[in-house]
Design a protein around this motif. Structure first.
Motif, PDB file in Angstrom:
ATOM      1  N   SER A   1      32.408  41.261  29.358  1.00 35.93           N
ATOM      2  CA  SER A   1      32.280  40.106  30.235  1.00 35.93           C
ATOM      3  C   SER A   1      32.995  40.424  31.545  1.00 35.93           C
ATOM      4  CB  SER A   1      32.884  38.853  29.595  1.00 35.93           C
ATOM      5  OG  SER A   1      32.176  38.515  28.424  1.00 35.93           O
ATOM      6  N   LEU A   2      32.275  40.229  32.677  1.00 36.65           N
ATOM      7  CA  LEU A   2      32.819  40.538  33.993  1.00 36.65           C
ATOM      8  C   LEU A   2      33.475  39.299  34.584  1.00 36.65           C
ATOM      9  CD1 LEU A   2      29.847  42.658  35.397  1.00 36.65           C
ATOM     10  CD2 LEU A   2      31.794  43.409  34.023  1.00 36.65           C
ATOM     11  N   SER A   3      34.548  39.518  35.288  1.00 34.53           N
ATOM     12  CA  SER A   3      35.278  38.402  35.881  1.00 34.53           C
ATOM     13  C   SER A   3      35.740  38.787  37.288  1.00 34.53           C
ATOM     14  CB  SER A   3      36.484  38.011  35.013  1.00 34.53           C
ATOM     15  OG  SER A   3      37.362  39.120  34.868  1.00 34.53           O
ATOM     16  N   LYS A   4      36.188  37.788  38.007  1.00 33.18           N
ATOM     17  CA  LYS A   4      36.695  37.969  39.362  1.00 33.18           C
ATOM     18  C   LYS A   4      38.209  37.867  39.340  1.00 33.18           C
ATOM     19  CE  LYS A   4      37.019  35.560  43.787  1.00 33.18           C
ATOM     20  NZ  LYS A   4      36.615  34.361  44.568  1.00 33.18           N
ATOM     21  N   TRP A   5      38.881  38.850  39.962  1.00 33.91           N
ATOM     22  CA  TRP A   5      40.334  38.871  40.056  1.00 33.91           C
ATOM     23  C   TRP A   5      40.742  38.644  41.504  1.00 33.91           C
ATOM     24  CZ3 TRP A   5      42.599  43.332  36.558  1.00 33.91           C
ATOM     25  CH2 TRP A   5      42.367  43.003  35.218  1.00 33.91           C
TER      26      TRP A   5
ATOM     27  N   THR B   1      35.395  41.114  48.324  1.00 35.02           N
ATOM     28  CA  THR B   1      35.910  40.549  49.565  1.00 35.02           C
ATOM     29  C   THR B   1      37.370  40.934  49.721  1.00 35.02           C
ATOM     30  OG1 THR B   1      36.483  38.481  48.454  1.00 35.02           O
ATOM     31  CG2 THR B   1      34.292  38.623  49.465  1.00 35.02           C
ATOM     32  N   THR B   2      37.955  40.531  50.820  1.00 34.01           N
ATOM     33  CA  THR B   2      39.358  40.847  51.071  1.00 34.01           C
ATOM     34  C   THR B   2      40.246  40.043  50.130  1.00 34.01           C
ATOM     35  OG1 THR B   2      38.843  41.280  53.385  1.00 34.01           O
ATOM     36  CG2 THR B   2      41.163  40.904  52.814  1.00 34.01           C
ATOM     37  N   GLY B   3      41.044  40.736  49.302  1.00 33.05           N
ATOM     38  CA  GLY B   3      41.950  40.076  48.378  1.00 33.05           C
ATOM     39  C   GLY B   3      41.330  39.685  47.061  1.00 33.05           C
ATOM     40  N   SER B   4      40.105  40.089  46.760  1.00 33.75           N
ATOM     41  CA  SER B   4      39.483  39.762  45.476  1.00 33.75           C
ATOM     42  C   SER B   4      38.496  40.860  45.104  1.00 33.75           C
ATOM     43  CB  SER B   4      38.761  38.415  45.534  1.00 33.75           C
ATOM     44  OG  SER B   4      37.691  38.462  46.463  1.00 33.75           O
ATOM     45  N   CYS B   5      38.344  41.050  43.811  1.00 31.97           N
ATOM     46  CA  CYS B   5      37.431  42.055  43.267  1.00 31.97           C
ATOM     47  C   CYS B   5      36.549  41.410  42.211  1.00 31.97           C
ATOM     48  CB  CYS B   5      38.190  43.238  42.663  1.00 31.97           C
ATOM     49  SG  CYS B   5      39.136  44.203  43.850  1.00 31.97           S
ATOM     50  N   TYR B   6      35.240  41.721  42.270  1.00 29.01           N
ATOM     51  CA  TYR B   6      34.285  41.196  41.309  1.00 29.01           C
ATOM     52  C   TYR B   6      33.925  42.292  40.294  1.00 29.01           C
ATOM     53  CZ  TYR B   6      33.576  37.123  44.320  1.00 29.01           C
ATOM     54  OH  TYR B   6      33.751  35.978  45.043  1.00 29.01           O
ATOM     55  N   GLY B   7      33.333  41.826  39.200  1.00 32.73           N
ATOM     56  CA  GLY B   7      32.812  42.768  38.212  1.00 32.73           C
ATOM     57  C   GLY B   7      33.876  43.511  37.428  1.00 32.73           C
ATOM     58  N   ILE B   8      35.017  42.894  37.180  1.00 38.32           N
ATOM     59  CA  ILE B   8      36.081  43.539  36.390  1.00 38.32           C
ATOM     60  C   ILE B   8      35.757  43.336  34.902  1.00 38.32           C
ATOM     61  CG2 ILE B   8      38.538  43.666  35.946  1.00 38.32           C
ATOM     62  CD1 ILE B   8      37.769  44.432  38.776  1.00 38.32           C
TER      63      ILE B   8
ATOM     64  N   GLN C   1      50.917  40.499  40.269  1.00 39.13           N
ATOM     65  CA  GLN C   1      50.597  39.356  39.419  1.00 39.13           C
ATOM     66  C   GLN C   1      49.908  39.876  38.162  1.00 39.13           C
ATOM     67  OE1 GLN C   1      48.301  36.277  41.315  1.00 39.13           O
ATOM     68  NE2 GLN C   1      47.819  35.250  39.396  1.00 39.13           N
ATOM     69  N   LEU C   2      50.192  39.266  37.009  1.00 38.71           N
ATOM     70  CA  LEU C   2      49.675  39.727  35.733  1.00 38.71           C
ATOM     71  C   LEU C   2      48.298  39.130  35.475  1.00 38.71           C
ATOM     72  CD1 LEU C   2      52.906  39.488  33.528  1.00 38.71           C
ATOM     73  CD2 LEU C   2      51.970  41.492  34.683  1.00 38.71           C
ATOM     74  N   PHE C   3      47.322  40.013  35.161  1.00 38.81           N
ATOM     75  CA  PHE C   3      45.967  39.592  34.820  1.00 38.81           C
ATOM     76  C   PHE C   3      45.675  40.014  33.379  1.00 38.81           C
ATOM     77  CE2 PHE C   3      45.844  39.553  39.374  1.00 38.81           C
ATOM     78  CZ  PHE C   3      44.980  38.518  39.687  1.00 38.81           C
ATOM     79  N   PRO C   4      45.010  39.160  32.593  1.00 38.50           N
ATOM     80  CA  PRO C   4      44.782  39.488  31.175  1.00 38.50           C
ATOM     81  C   PRO C   4      43.578  40.400  30.981  1.00 38.50           C
ATOM     82  CG  PRO C   4      43.935  37.298  31.632  1.00 38.50           C
ATOM     83  CD  PRO C   4      44.567  37.789  32.922  1.00 38.50           C
TER      84      PRO C   4
ATOM     85  N   GLN D   1      41.298  48.315  46.520  1.00 43.30           N
ATOM     86  CA  GLN D   1      40.591  49.449  45.916  1.00 43.30           C
ATOM     87  C   GLN D   1      39.897  48.948  44.650  1.00 43.30           C
ATOM     88  OE1 GLN D   1      43.614  52.419  45.304  1.00 43.30           O
ATOM     89  NE2 GLN D   1      43.987  52.703  47.494  1.00 43.30           N
ATOM     90  N   CYS D   2      38.859  48.149  44.818  1.00 43.53           N
ATOM     91  CA  CYS D   2      38.196  47.495  43.678  1.00 43.53           C
ATOM     92  C   CYS D   2      37.503  48.506  42.767  1.00 43.53           C
ATOM     93  CB  CYS D   2      37.194  46.463  44.185  1.00 43.53           C
ATOM     94  SG  CYS D   2      37.959  45.075  45.069  1.00 43.53           S
ATOM     95  N   THR D   3      36.944  49.546  43.307  1.00 41.72           N
ATOM     96  CA  THR D   3      36.263  50.537  42.471  1.00 41.72           C
ATOM     97  C   THR D   3      37.251  51.214  41.532  1.00 41.72           C
ATOM     98  OG1 THR D   3      34.647  50.927  44.231  1.00 41.72           O
ATOM     99  CG2 THR D   3      34.823  52.592  42.504  1.00 41.72           C
TER     100      THR D   3
END
Length: 725
Positions: free
Chosen positions: A610-614, A571-578, A633-636, A519-521
């Motif tokens: 700044s946008l990043s990929k998770w 894509t499956t298992g990753s989200c862009y533009g975070i 998993q912890l993301f900063p 659910q990237c959005t």
């Protein structure tokens, strides 16, 4: 190198010698220098030239009201307060000296002696010394005298003997702070070496108590206390007859006749145990800065404070004096007394407003869940019992005093309580503070006056929701960074205000699972809401003391939005533009200087992301993150602030020649070629250009003279003479 070091000295000697030479050649006299500014009682100058028949005259002159000129020198003697003397130095030089025939001592209060200064500016006049030959003026010296009086001790003497008076009649330690012999000690008001003018400099800051030679106030049992009108008739027979000078720092003895005289002067007829006379009510005085705050019962209002490194529970609070204190307490049992055990009813004190009324303290209670800022350590050694829970322990008392003019308009108290677990001896650090806020528009202090001070919070603001047309007073808001605590998760993280001039970076951690990455959005909106909560204002104040009613005192905060076309597809298992990183840029400019301190204003503030990929990392043999959809998993999520100083344009832009030919730029190279043509060029700035040119021409003159009179020229003349014969 040695010749170069002595070159300026040789040039100065040659320069003075030329003056002697020119004056002698023209058979004239000149004063060197011709104009002086005197600040002392002695003035010296030289008269150069033919001084054989010279007579000197001194007179006081003043500029004309019409032309402004002083006029031509006159060969007339005039009575002045200066003594003129002359001394022959050489054949063509006379030393002329003027001495003030008056004392520079400042006159006393009622002193009429003419040999003293009636004002601190003792001498302010213009003198003219004329050099005459047979009644004809040849040269003149103009002197501007501006001399101040000297402040000397009132009883300064020439004797080095110390006279110790009889200790039966005069105590040895009557002035313990008089530490320097025949010199005025600062803040020692009983020092007899201090003149009245010196005492005025520190009369409000005298040393109190016995060290300053004072015992204040005198005890009630002293016979010398005459202010008490309610004392009974038998008081003079039972009082203690001892002078106030009998303090721990002095040695004094009292004669019996003093007590007898005091008994005679204080005894009065009348019945014993008379009814005391009530004194009149003391009028309410307004508060001034530093004065203690009083309760309605004329008692000091106290808050625990740190005094000389020790925590004092009953320390008075001074008006307009902010403070914050931390008191360390070791708890072996639950506290039962103030200040760690308080009740709201005990804290609602009735204070004097300073304007004839009373102000009741408004108490607001807060419960602390995280006790880590207050509990520093726990020692459970030699404790065999069970844990004891102390409920509602007072952890912090934060007072806010709202004032206007010389009075207090409102007082609020935020009391922080919490449940403390005792396991052995627990160390509890309680916080106490008092902040004075001007007016009632805002409950936050300013960050400068007028420019921002380094280390103070950046002031943000926003319009109230009721005002939709950009009108009305601006309410205070905040611009924050992350302040992680305990586990560092964003859900438990706190916020801290950005401080002016201090760059900082901080962040928190957000747990993300494989299911969340589907659910990237929603994930982008969640992270964006976390970041947007850091900046609650839409305006930033230009100065440190903004006016909430003036829109020109605020600047719009620029929020930079990311270009949606650059966002890649998920894509499956990753989200862009975070928007995982929020960056705040603050541009400031020095707009002026007040009392030597630069005043900095904020000209712009920009918030960007700044946008990043998770994506989950399942490598290294650990595939549980990818197999279990609920494993996290912890993301900063980070935030930072950078302050940028806008440079001040100090001059016109450089030309193309200065940019390209840098080897000829004296400001950017160690070797400056144009300086080789000194003193023709003006690149040499070691001394005025006129003096450098004069010394250079003198060197050229000596070089030509040496060439003409030297050996090569003499040989040429001999060859020419031989050829002519």
């Amino acid at each position: 190198m040695v010749y170069l070091l002595f070159l300026p000295t040789i040039l100065q000697f040659t320069y003075i010698s030329m003056f002697f030479f020119l004056a002698h050649a023209q058979n004239a006299v000149v004063f060197q220098p011709a104009y002086l500014i005197a600040t002392g009682p002695t003035i010296s100058a030289f008269l150069i030239g033919n001084t054989s028949d010279i007579s000197l005259y001194v007179r006081t002159v003043a500029p004309s009201n019409t032309t402004g000129n002083i006029g031509s020198p006159l060969c007339v003697a005039e009575d002045t307060q200066w003594k003129l003397t002359s001394e022959q130095v050489g054949k063509t030089a006379v030393r002329v000296q003027l001495s003030l025939a008056k004392s520079l001592r400042l006159c006393g209060k009622n002193e009429t002696n003419a040999d003293c200064c009636s004002k601190p500016l003792c001498v302010l006049e213009t003198l003219q010394v004329s050099a005459c030959v047979g009644g004809t003026p040849q040269s003149a010296l103009l002197i501007q005298a501006k001399i101040n009086a000297l402040l000397v001790p009132a009883n300064a003497g020439n004797d080095s003997k110390t006279i110790i008076a009889n200790q039966v009649y005069q105590p040895l330690g009557s002035c313990p702070c008089d530490l320097t012999f025949r010199a005025c000690d600062v803040r020692c008001c009983c020092d007899k070496d201090c003149s009245p003018e010196e005492l005025k400099l520190f009369v409000s800051y005298c040393f109190p108590g016995p060290f300053g030679g004072q015992v204040s106030p005198a005890p009630d049992y002293q016979c010398s206390v005459k202010a008490s009108k309610n004392s009974p008739d038998w008081f003079p027979f039972l009082c203690v007859c001892s002078p106030p000078e009998n303090n721990p720092t002095s040695v004094s003895f009292t004669r019996e006749t003093q007590c007898e005289e005091h008994l005679k002067s204080t005894s009065k007829p009348g019945p014993s145990f008379q009814r005391p006379v009530l004194s009149a009510l003391v009028p309410v005085n307004v508060y001034v800065q530093g004065s203690p705050i009083l309760t309605i019962n004329d008692q000091y209002f106290t808050i625990p404070q740190v005094v000389f490194g020790q925590c004092v529970n009953n320390a008075p609070v001074a008006f307009l004096k902010n403070f914050r204190s931390y008191c360390r307490n070791v708890l072996h049992s639950c506290p039962t007394e103030s200040p760690l055990h308080t009740m709201p009813t005990d804290l609602r004190n009735n204070l004097k407003s300073g304007q004839g009324g009373g102000i009741i303290v408004d108490v607001i209670d807060e419960v602390a869940i995280d006790l880590s800022p207050f509990i520093s350590s726990t020692d459970a050694v030699a404790f065999l019992g069970e844990n004891v829970v102390c409920e509602n322990v007072t952890l912090a008392l934060e007072y806010k005093f709202y004032w206007k003019g010389n009075g207090i308009t409102n007082v609020t108290l935020t009391r922080t309580v919490g449940n403390v677990i005792l396991n052995g001896s627990t160390v509890l650090t309680a916080s106490y503070s008092a902040v004075f806020l001007n007016g009632e528009i805002t409950d936050k202090p300013n960050s400068g006056n007028p420019g921002y001070q380094v280390g103070k919070p950046v002031i943000a603001g926003r319009l109230p929701d009721t005002f939709n047309n950009d009108t009305g007073p601006i309410q205070r808001a905040s611009i924050n960074l992350w302040k992680p605590v305990s586990d560092g998760l964003c859900s438990n993280a706190e916020k801290k205000e950005i401080l002016f001039g201090e760059n900082s970076t901080s962040g928190c951690l957000l747990p993300v699972s494989q299911q969340t990455l589907t659910q990237c959005t929603l994930l982008r909106e969640t992270v964006a809401s976390f970041q947007a909560a850091l900046v609650t204002g839409t305006y930033v104040s230009k100065s440190g003391n903004p006016d909430p009613l003036t829109m020109t005192a605020w600047v719009n905060i620029n929020f930079v939005t990311q270009n949606s076309s650059t966002v890649m597809e998920d894509t499956t298992g990753s989200c862009y533009g975070i928007p995982s990183h929020q960056h705040i840029h603050v541009w400031s400019l020095v707009t002026g200087i007040v009392q030597g301190e630069p005043q900095r204003d904020i000209r712009a503030l920009q918030v960007s992301y700044s946008l990043s990929k998770w994506a989950l990392e399942c490598g290294g043999g650990d595939v549980s993150l990818c197999m279990d959809p609920m494993e996290t998993q912890l993301f900063p999520i980070t935030s930072s602030v950078t302050f940028i100083d806008i440079p001040i344009n100090t001059g016109p832009p450089k030309t193309r020649y200065q940019i390209n030919f840098t080897e000829y730029d004296c400001n950017r190279n160690d070797v400056c070629w144009p300086e080789l043509f000194f003193p023709i060029t003006k690149y040499y700035t070691g001394e005025p250009y006129s003096q450098a040119l004069a010394k250079g021409l003198i060197l050229v003159f000596f070089f030509i003279t040496a060439s003409i009179l030297g050996n090569p020229w003499r040989q040429l003349r001999q060859v020419w003479s031989s050829a002519a014969l």
